[in-house]
Design a protein around this motif. Structure first.
Motif, PDB file in Angstrom:
ATOM      1  N   GLY A 170       0.795  -1.213   0.000  1.00 56.74           N
ATOM      2  CA  GLY A 170       0.000   0.000   0.000  1.00 56.74           C
ATOM      3  C   GLY A 170       0.828   1.262   0.000  1.00 56.74           C
ATOM      4  N   ASN A 171       2.154   1.129  -0.158  1.00 59.95           N
ATOM      5  CA  ASN A 171       3.044   2.303  -0.173  1.00 59.95           C
ATOM      6  C   ASN A 171       4.073   2.105  -1.280  1.00 59.95           C
ATOM      7  OD1 ASN A 171       4.592   4.549   0.322  1.00 59.95           O
ATOM      8  ND2 ASN A 171       4.887   4.140   2.503  1.00 59.95           N
ATOM      9  N   ARG A 172       3.580   2.208  -2.526  1.00 54.43           N
ATOM     10  CA  ARG A 172       4.437   2.006  -3.692  1.00 54.43           C
ATOM     11  C   ARG A 172       4.665   3.351  -4.379  1.00 54.43           C
ATOM     12  NH1 ARG A 172       1.855  -3.402  -6.377  1.00 54.43           N
ATOM     13  NH2 ARG A 172       0.965  -1.827  -7.788  1.00 54.43           N
ATOM     14  N   ASN A 173       5.914   3.599  -4.761  1.00 53.76           N
ATOM     15  CA  ASN A 173       6.318   4.893  -5.275  1.00 53.76           C
ATOM     16  C   ASN A 173       7.135   4.702  -6.551  1.00 53.76           C
ATOM     17  OD1 ASN A 173       5.725   6.612  -2.572  1.00 53.76           O
ATOM     18  ND2 ASN A 173       6.652   4.653  -2.051  1.00 53.76           N
ATOM     19  N   LEU A 174       6.948   5.575  -7.533  1.00 56.86           N
ATOM     20  CA  LEU A 174       7.622   5.457  -8.825  1.00 56.86           C
ATOM     21  C   LEU A 174       8.384   6.740  -9.117  1.00 56.86           C
ATOM     22  CD1 LEU A 174       8.035   3.797 -11.456  1.00 56.86           C
ATOM     23  CD2 LEU A 174       6.005   4.953 -12.365  1.00 56.86           C
ATOM     24  N   TYR A 175       9.674   6.590  -9.479  1.00 56.09           N
ATOM     25  CA  TYR A 175      10.558   7.729  -9.788  1.00 56.09           C
ATOM     26  C   TYR A 175      11.160   7.526 -11.172  1.00 56.09           C
ATOM     27  CZ  TYR A 175      15.021  10.212 -10.103  1.00 56.09           C
ATOM     28  OH  TYR A 175      16.078  10.970 -10.548  1.00 56.09           O
ATOM     29  N   GLY A 176      11.259   8.641 -11.926  1.00 55.35           N
ATOM     30  CA  GLY A 176      11.951   8.605 -13.203  1.00 55.35           C
ATOM     31  C   GLY A 176      12.530   9.967 -13.537  1.00 55.35           C
ATOM     32  N   HIS A 177      13.641   9.965 -14.282  1.00 60.40           N
ATOM     33  CA  HIS A 177      14.328  11.192 -14.684  1.00 60.40           C
ATOM     34  C   HIS A 177      14.377  11.252 -16.212  1.00 60.40           C
ATOM     35  CE1 HIS A 177      18.209  13.109 -15.988  1.00 60.40           C
ATOM     36  NE2 HIS A 177      17.778  14.071 -15.206  1.00 60.40           N
ATOM     37  N   SER A 178      14.147  12.436 -16.783  1.00 62.04           N
ATOM     38  CA  SER A 178      14.238  12.661 -18.214  1.00 62.04           C
ATOM     39  C   SER A 178      13.145  11.857 -18.941  1.00 62.04           C
ATOM     40  CB  SER A 178      15.644  12.308 -18.711  1.00 62.04           C
ATOM     41  OG  SER A 178      15.843  12.748 -20.029  1.00 62.04           O
ATOM     42  N   THR A 186      14.217  12.575  -3.496  1.00 65.24           N
ATOM     43  CA  THR A 186      13.137  11.588  -3.453  1.00 65.24           C
ATOM     44  C   THR A 186      13.292  10.665  -2.262  1.00 65.24           C
ATOM     45  OG1 THR A 186      12.878  11.657  -5.858  1.00 65.24           O
ATOM     46  CG2 THR A 186      12.040   9.702  -4.723  1.00 65.24           C
ATOM     47  N   LEU A 187      14.507  10.179  -2.031  1.00 66.84           N
ATOM     48  CA  LEU A 187      14.731   9.219  -0.957  1.00 66.84           C
ATOM     49  C   LEU A 187      14.685   9.864   0.428  1.00 66.84           C
ATOM     50  CD1 LEU A 187      17.524   7.000  -2.542  1.00 66.84           C
ATOM     51  CD2 LEU A 187      15.074   6.519  -2.345  1.00 66.84           C
ATOM     52  N   GLN A 188      14.915  11.178   0.505  1.00 64.72           N
ATOM     53  CA  GLN A 188      14.857  11.858   1.805  1.00 64.72           C
ATOM     54  C   GLN A 188      13.523  11.652   2.501  1.00 64.72           C
ATOM     55  OE1 GLN A 188      16.804  13.453   3.776  1.00 64.72           O
ATOM     56  NE2 GLN A 188      18.651  13.936   2.624  1.00 64.72           N
ATOM     57  N   ARG A 189      12.486  11.453   1.742  1.00 58.64           N
ATOM     58  CA  ARG A 189      11.153  11.249   2.297  1.00 58.64           C
ATOM     59  C   ARG A 189      11.093  10.013   3.199  1.00 58.64           C
ATOM     60  NH1 ARG A 189       5.728  12.440  -0.256  1.00 58.64           N
ATOM     61  NH2 ARG A 189       4.209  11.020   0.662  1.00 58.64           N
ATOM     62  N   TYR A 190      11.999   9.081   2.966  1.00 66.59           N
ATOM     63  CA  TYR A 190      11.975   7.796   3.675  1.00 66.59           C
ATOM     64  C   TYR A 190      13.098   7.664   4.692  1.00 66.59           C
ATOM     65  CZ  TYR A 190       9.216   7.345  -0.512  1.00 66.59           C
ATOM     66  OH  TYR A 190       8.322   7.587  -1.521  1.00 66.59           O
ATOM     67  N   VAL A 191      13.747   8.771   5.003  1.00 67.13           N
ATOM     68  CA  VAL A 191      14.813   8.768   6.015  1.00 67.13           C
ATOM     69  C   VAL A 191      14.197   8.989   7.387  1.00 67.13           C
ATOM     70  CG1 VAL A 191      16.832  10.022   6.864  1.00 67.13           C
ATOM     71  CG2 VAL A 191      16.613   9.517   4.425  1.00 67.13           C
ATOM     72  N   LYS A 192      14.569   8.122   8.336  1.00 72.13           N
ATOM     73  CA  LYS A 192      14.055   8.241   9.696  1.00 72.13           C
ATOM     74  C   LYS A 192      15.186   8.054  10.693  1.00 72.13           C
ATOM     75  CE  LYS A 192       9.454   6.538   8.457  1.00 72.13           C
ATOM     76  NZ  LYS A 192       8.425   5.515   8.715  1.00 72.13           N
TER      77      LYS A 192
END
Length: 288
Positions: free
Chosen positions: A169-177, A282-288
């Protein structure tokens, strides 16, 4: 730039997160037609208690470039903080099947041009190129995004969910260019596939700005809770933004019911430099 634009400092974001190469596992997934093979690179958090629902899953396109960047970056996170997500890079398997090599952006240009671009009129000979919007033939054959999206959702995501402790329930998609263009297409056509979409310096210009046409007519109907972030560097123009700018994409997305769209700007960064900066942001969101 508008109220949704979030300025970002490029250097701290660019240097914030690094991942040890030794901790990355690799898998190979072959397309149903047997003609294409994809490298699926996976990093999981170090030993520790796994959240009861699993870790967030972050799928990143151009995975060879993503992990080349992340493994060449020192881990600059503050003491006591760590990345709490399963990070998956997806890319074409090197033709010699050797271990991952430093990223060569020209090595798989034809493949990624096809996989990452949406089906559209003229996709076999797309119009448009950086600094020359009327060019014909610069861009490689495109239009395979739906096939690649099927592969991603029907084969790659299930493989990861079966083998790693991820939260479905926590899937994320990243792409560049081109990958960023693919992310926008995926958000518009498969909005329930992921909870968050991140498009970094998306190739808005591709095929005569086709993605803007898709946004304009007709207005898509998307489910509630879709989160789309567009990241941009020097191409962001603020209040004087042109119709084919990142700002115009965010404005169009913001007009769609149920969509939370924002623009995150990295002042002065060029197209290439946006890759490492947007990765870390993008990954900073998941730093704890």
């Amino acid at each position: 730039m508008g109220k949704n634009a979030i300025p970002a400092s490029p250097r701290p974001a660019e240097l914030a997160i690094g991942l040890p190469a030794a901790d990355i596992q690799h898998h190979v997934v072959t397309a149903p037609d047997g003609k294409r093979a994809y490298r699926v690179s996976v990093w999981t958090p170090p030993l520790g208690p796994v959240p009861s629902t699993g870790y967030p899953l972050v799928i990143m396109l151009d995975g060879n470039a993503v992990f080349d960047s992340l493994t060449r970056t020192d881990d600059a996170l503050p003491a006591g903080q760590s990345l709490q997500a399963v990070v998956v890079g997806v890319d074409h398997e090197p033709r010699d099947h050797a271990d991952a090599k430093p990223f060569d952006p020209k090595a798989n240009l034809a493949e990624r041009s096809y996989d990452y671009t949406p089906p559209s009129p003229g996709a076999d000979a797309p119009r448009g190129a950086p600094n020359n919007p009327h060019a014909v033939g610069w861009a490689k054959r495109g239009g395979g995004a739906d096939q690649f999206l099927d592969l991603l959702l029907q084969h790659i995501v299930p493989l990861v969910q079966a083998r790693y402790p991820v939260d479905p329930g926590n899937r994320n998609l990243y792409g560049h260019s081109y990958g960023g263009l693919f992310v926008l297409h995926a958000a518009l056509t498969r909005p329930r596939a992921f909870q968050r979409y991140v498009a970094a310096s998306p190739s808005i210009w591709w095929n005569n700005n086709f993605i803007l046409q898709a946004l304009a007519s007709p207005s898509p109907v998307l489910p509630a809770g879709i989160d789309i972030t567009v990241m941009a560097g020097a191409e962001a123009k603020g209040q004087d933004a042109l119709p084919d700018s990142p700002e115009s994409v965010v404005r169009a997305l913001s007009r769609i019911t149920h969509v939370r769209a924002d623009l995150q700007v990295f002042p002065g960064l060029g197209h290439g430099a946006m890759l490492p900066a947007s990765l870390a942001a993008t990954l900073q969101r998941y730093v704890k």
